[in-house]
Design a protein around this motif. Sequence first.
Motif, PDB file in Angstrom:
ATOM      1  N   TYR A  97       0.833  -1.209   0.000  1.00 13.88           N
ATOM      2  CA  TYR A  97       0.000   0.000   0.000  1.00 13.88           C
ATOM      3  C   TYR A  97       0.867   1.259   0.000  1.00 13.88           C
ATOM      4  CZ  TYR A  97      -4.488  -2.387   0.633  1.00 13.88           C
ATOM      5  OH  TYR A  97      -5.622  -3.149   0.446  1.00 13.88           O
ATOM      6  N   LYS A  98       1.934   1.247   0.781  1.00 13.89           N
ATOM      7  CA  LYS A  98       2.836   2.398   0.794  1.00 13.89           C
ATOM      8  C   LYS A  98       3.459   2.618  -0.579  1.00 13.89           C
ATOM      9  CE  LYS A  98       4.218   2.236   5.691  1.00 13.89           C
ATOM     10  NZ  LYS A  98       5.347   2.015   6.635  1.00 13.89           N
ATOM     11  N   GLU A  99       3.904   1.535  -1.200  1.00 11.22           N
ATOM     12  CA  GLU A  99       4.515   1.613  -2.530  1.00 11.22           C
ATOM     13  C   GLU A  99       3.534   2.171  -3.548  1.00 11.22           C
ATOM     14  OE1 GLU A  99       7.361   1.326  -5.525  1.00 11.22           O
ATOM     15  OE2 GLU A  99       7.611   1.130  -3.340  1.00 11.22           O
ATOM     16  N   ALA A 100       2.250   1.868  -3.375  1.00  9.75           N
ATOM     17  CA  ALA A 100       1.227   2.346  -4.304  1.00  9.75           C
ATOM     18  C   ALA A 100       0.842   3.801  -4.063  1.00  9.75           C
ATOM     19  CB  ALA A 100      -0.014   1.459  -4.191  1.00  9.75           C
ATOM     20  N   GLY A 101       1.380   4.413  -3.004  1.00  6.93           N
ATOM     21  CA  GLY A 101       1.092   5.818  -2.739  1.00  6.93           C
ATOM     22  C   GLY A 101      -0.067   6.060  -1.799  1.00  6.93           C
ATOM     23  N   VAL A 102      -0.544   5.017  -1.121  1.00  5.31           N
ATOM     24  CA  VAL A 102      -1.640   5.188  -0.172  1.00  5.31           C
ATOM     25  C   VAL A 102      -1.144   5.960   1.044  1.00  5.31           C
ATOM     26  CG1 VAL A 102      -3.221   3.975   1.393  1.00  5.31           C
ATOM     27  CG2 VAL A 102      -2.883   3.134  -0.936  1.00  5.31           C
ATOM     28  N   THR A 103      -1.839   7.035   1.372  1.00  2.19           N
ATOM     29  CA  THR A 103      -1.462   7.887   2.497  1.00  2.19           C
ATOM     30  C   THR A 103      -2.361   7.673   3.710  1.00  2.19           C
ATOM     31  OG1 THR A 103      -2.861   9.655   1.599  1.00  2.19           O
ATOM     32  CG2 THR A 103      -0.515   9.682   1.017  1.00  2.19           C
ATOM     33  N   HIS A 104      -3.583   7.165   3.456  1.00  5.15           N
ATOM     34  CA  HIS A 104      -4.549   6.901   4.516  1.00  5.15           C
ATOM     35  C   HIS A 104      -5.003   5.448   4.364  1.00  5.15           C
ATOM     36  CE1 HIS A 104      -4.578  11.237   4.126  1.00  5.15           C
ATOM     37  NE2 HIS A 104      -5.336  11.376   5.205  1.00  5.15           N
ATOM     38  N   LEU A 105      -4.512   4.574   5.226  1.00 10.75           N
ATOM     39  CA  LEU A 105      -4.925   3.181   5.179  1.00 10.75           C
ATOM     40  C   LEU A 105      -6.267   3.061   5.886  1.00 10.75           C
ATOM     41  CD1 LEU A 105      -3.938   0.308   4.266  1.00 10.75           C
ATOM     42  CD2 LEU A 105      -3.339  -0.030   6.675  1.00 10.75           C
ATOM     43  N   SER A 106      -7.315   2.816   5.105  1.00  6.44           N
ATOM     44  CA  SER A 106      -8.665   2.729   5.651  1.00  6.44           C
ATOM     45  C   SER A 106      -8.958   1.284   6.019  1.00  6.44           C
ATOM     46  CB  SER A 106      -9.685   3.234   4.625  1.00  6.44           C
ATOM     47  OG  SER A 106     -10.991   3.229   5.162  1.00  6.44           O
ATOM     48  N   VAL A 107      -9.183   1.021   7.304  1.00  8.91           N
ATOM     49  CA  VAL A 107      -9.306  -0.358   7.765  1.00  8.91           C
ATOM     50  C   VAL A 107     -10.581  -0.555   8.570  1.00  8.91           C
ATOM     51  CG1 VAL A 107      -6.816  -0.729   7.791  1.00  8.91           C
ATOM     52  CG2 VAL A 107      -7.961   0.084   9.868  1.00  8.91           C
ATOM     53  N   ASN A 108     -11.039  -1.802   8.571  1.00 12.38           N
ATOM     54  CA  ASN A 108     -12.131  -2.242   9.427  1.00 12.38           C
ATOM     55  C   ASN A 108     -11.586  -3.382  10.270  1.00 12.38           C
ATOM     56  OD1 ASN A 108     -14.529  -3.069  10.608  1.00 12.38           O
ATOM     57  ND2 ASN A 108     -15.242  -4.154   8.791  1.00 12.38           N
ATOM     58  N   ALA A 109     -11.296  -3.083  11.535  1.00 11.88           N
ATOM     59  CA  ALA A 109     -10.695  -4.089  12.411  1.00 11.88           C
ATOM     60  C   ALA A 109     -11.722  -5.150  12.774  1.00 11.88           C
ATOM     61  CB  ALA A 109     -10.142  -3.429  13.671  1.00 11.88           C
ATOM     62  N   VAL A 110     -11.461  -6.376  12.344  1.00  9.13           N
ATOM     63  CA  VAL A 110     -12.376  -7.491  12.578  1.00  9.13           C
ATOM     64  C   VAL A 110     -11.882  -8.294  13.776  1.00  9.13           C
ATOM     65  CG1 VAL A 110     -13.384  -9.578  11.576  1.00  9.13           C
ATOM     66  CG2 VAL A 110     -12.914  -7.599  10.118  1.00  9.13           C
ATOM     67  N   GLY A 111     -12.802  -8.662  14.652  1.00  7.94           N
ATOM     68  CA  GLY A 111     -12.403  -9.470  15.804  1.00  7.94           C
ATOM     69  C   GLY A 111     -12.916  -8.891  17.097  1.00  7.94           C
ATOM     70  N   ALA A 112     -12.640  -9.593  18.178  1.00  3.91           N
ATOM     71  CA  ALA A 112     -13.185  -9.214  19.484  1.00  3.91           C
ATOM     72  C   ALA A 112     -12.485  -8.017  20.101  1.00  3.91           C
ATOM     73  CB  ALA A 112     -13.099 -10.409  20.438  1.00  3.91           C
ATOM     74  N   ASP A 113     -11.278  -7.712  19.674  1.00  2.00           N
ATOM     75  CA  ASP A 113     -10.502  -6.634  20.290  1.00  2.00           C
ATOM     76  C   ASP A 113      -9.937  -5.700  19.226  1.00  2.00           C
ATOM     77  OD1 ASP A 113      -9.049  -5.016  21.942  1.00  2.00           O
ATOM     78  OD2 ASP A 113      -7.858  -6.612  22.871  1.00  2.00           O
ATOM     79  N   PRO A 114     -10.789  -4.842  18.645  1.00  2.00           N
ATOM     80  CA  PRO A 114     -10.309  -3.940  17.590  1.00  2.00           C
ATOM     81  C   PRO A 114      -9.244  -2.960  18.069  1.00  2.00           C
ATOM     82  CG  PRO A 114     -12.543  -3.349  18.272  1.00  2.00           C
ATOM     83  CD  PRO A 114     -12.231  -4.662  18.908  1.00  2.00           C
ATOM     84  N   VAL A 115      -9.278  -2.587  19.349  1.00  2.77           N
ATOM     85  CA  VAL A 115      -8.286  -1.660  19.875  1.00  2.77           C
ATOM     86  C   VAL A 115      -6.888  -2.262  19.778  1.00  2.77           C
ATOM     87  CG1 VAL A 115      -7.459  -0.475  21.937  1.00  2.77           C
ATOM     88  CG2 VAL A 115      -9.894  -0.453  21.395  1.00  2.77           C
ATOM     89  N   SER A 116      -6.751  -3.521  20.193  1.00  5.54           N
ATOM     90  CA  SER A 116      -5.441  -4.185  20.103  1.00  5.54           C
ATOM     91  C   SER A 116      -4.995  -4.331  18.655  1.00  5.54           C
ATOM     92  CB  SER A 116      -5.496  -5.557  20.777  1.00  5.54           C
ATOM     93  OG  SER A 116      -5.683  -5.428  22.170  1.00  5.54           O
ATOM     94  N   THR A 117      -5.957  -4.611  17.771  1.00  8.42           N
ATOM     95  CA  THR A 117      -5.622  -4.744  16.347  1.00  8.42           C
ATOM     96  C   THR A 117      -5.077  -3.432  15.797  1.00  8.42           C
ATOM     97  OG1 THR A 117      -7.324  -6.446  16.036  1.00  8.42           O
ATOM     98  CG2 THR A 117      -6.529  -5.316  14.070  1.00  8.42           C
ATOM     99  N   ILE A 118      -5.739  -2.329  16.132  1.00  6.96           N
ATOM    100  CA  ILE A 118      -5.284  -1.011  15.656  1.00  6.96           C
ATOM    101  C   ILE A 118      -3.926  -0.675  16.260  1.00  6.96           C
ATOM    102  CG2 ILE A 118      -5.743   1.468  15.744  1.00  6.96           C
ATOM    103  CD1 ILE A 118      -7.394  -0.036  13.652  1.00  6.96           C
ATOM    104  N   GLU A 119      -3.724  -0.971  17.520  1.00  7.47           N
ATOM    105  CA  GLU A 119      -2.421  -0.715  18.155  1.00  7.47           C
ATOM    106  C   GLU A 119      -1.317  -1.528  17.483  1.00  7.47           C
ATOM    107  OE1 GLU A 119      -3.739   0.329  22.767  1.00  7.47           O
ATOM    108  OE2 GLU A 119      -3.263  -1.743  22.196  1.00  7.47           O
ATOM    109  N   GLN A 120      -1.607  -2.785  17.168  1.00 13.14           N
ATOM    110  CA  GLN A 120      -0.614  -3.626  16.508  1.00 13.14           C
ATOM    111  C   GLN A 120      -0.324  -3.125  15.107  1.00 13.14           C
ATOM    112  OE1 GLN A 120      -1.666  -7.780  16.412  1.00 13.14           O
ATOM    113  NE2 GLN A 120       0.314  -8.430  15.592  1.00 13.14           N
ATOM    114  N   LEU A 121      -1.389  -2.751  14.393  1.00 11.20           N
ATOM    115  CA  LEU A 121      -1.219  -2.251  13.030  1.00 11.20           C
ATOM    116  C   LEU A 121      -0.434  -0.952  13.043  1.00 11.20           C
ATOM    117  CD1 LEU A 121      -2.058  -3.019  10.135  1.00 11.20           C
ATOM    118  CD2 LEU A 121      -4.061  -1.570  10.424  1.00 11.20           C
ATOM    119  N   LYS A 122      -0.740  -0.091  14.004  1.00 14.30           N
ATOM    120  CA  LYS A 122      -0.049   1.194  14.098  1.00 14.30           C
ATOM    121  C   LYS A 122       1.452   0.988  14.315  1.00 14.30           C
ATOM    122  CE  LYS A 122      -0.531   5.765  14.522  1.00 14.30           C
ATOM    123  NZ  LYS A 122      -1.197   6.638  13.540  1.00 14.30           N
TER     124      LYS A 122
END
Length: 347
Positions: free
Chosen positions: A319-344
Amino acid sequence: MKLSMMINYSGDFHADVAKVVELEKAGLDVVWVPEAYSFDAVSQMGYLAAKTDTIEIGSAIMNVFSRTATCMAQTAAGLDFVSNGRFILGLGASGPQVIEGFHGVPYEKPMPRIRDYINVCRMTLKREKVVYDGPTVQVPLPEGQGTGMGKPLKIINHPVRDNVPIFWASLMGLSVKATAQHADGWLPIFFDPEKYHDVWGDEIKAGNAERDPELGKLQISAGGMVAIGDDLVGDKANAILDFARPSTALYVGGMGARDKNFYNTIMQKYGYVDEAIAIQDNYLAGEKEKAASLVPAEMLSNTNLVGPAGFVKERLAAYKEAGVTHLSVNAVGADPVSTIEQLKSML
């Protein structure tokens, strides 16, 4: 790269706001608010502005037929004011089903209209007197129309910013070219970072060639579902990716007429010609589940981020190579906060 998410226009808004508040603490940078023909996005974005502190709040999208160009500029200035400079104006044309069927306005010249709206919004935010003569917008009302009492005006208040970012949700052809030329950012759909040039490459290149350098590089918001786990391979990964099948089938199979469905065209340009035709045939015949089952697994894998951490890192790099500046995500699972923290932490 910023992390963003879109809330669901038919979901539980107050629950979504509570989630956004938690995700803001976890590092989410942007929340996108859709409108379609549901509740208006403006009231919800104002509410989000009051409940959050740092997250940017964008419309995805407000259509350019249901509000005048200067009303759109007033709205952008107002939302940027109540959010203290955190608003992103996402514009789009929607489609004739919504514009004519719900708003009762002719669906005419969508691409020139968005271009006119961008110009008028920028003019208004800079507190210039709004004098504009475009193919779809004339302000003040031309002589011979109305009472003849209209005169050029500028917005009363001083906007927080005179350069509120404007993103354009364009799909095909000249609209994508115009997006790359005129908008601050682009809101595509079904974005495959390795293959998107097959669909939009020529248009993006042509638009960038005519882009005003003062706009900076075109920003791109794209992504999909995200789920990270060592066990998310094979059937387990597919079980999550399958969540995207119904909505993909809806767009590819049911949006627009049989011979004029841009989403179907996008899928065909990606190389899934037979699948796109079969999805549409089944969807229009009422076989929605069959249509969903025909969405290519490869397309789902390429347009989402589901798998072990190493795989997700590879997708982020793509995504970075393609020039994406805003990665739009839908965190799936029981703990979206942890998913976003890990992704970040991977960015």
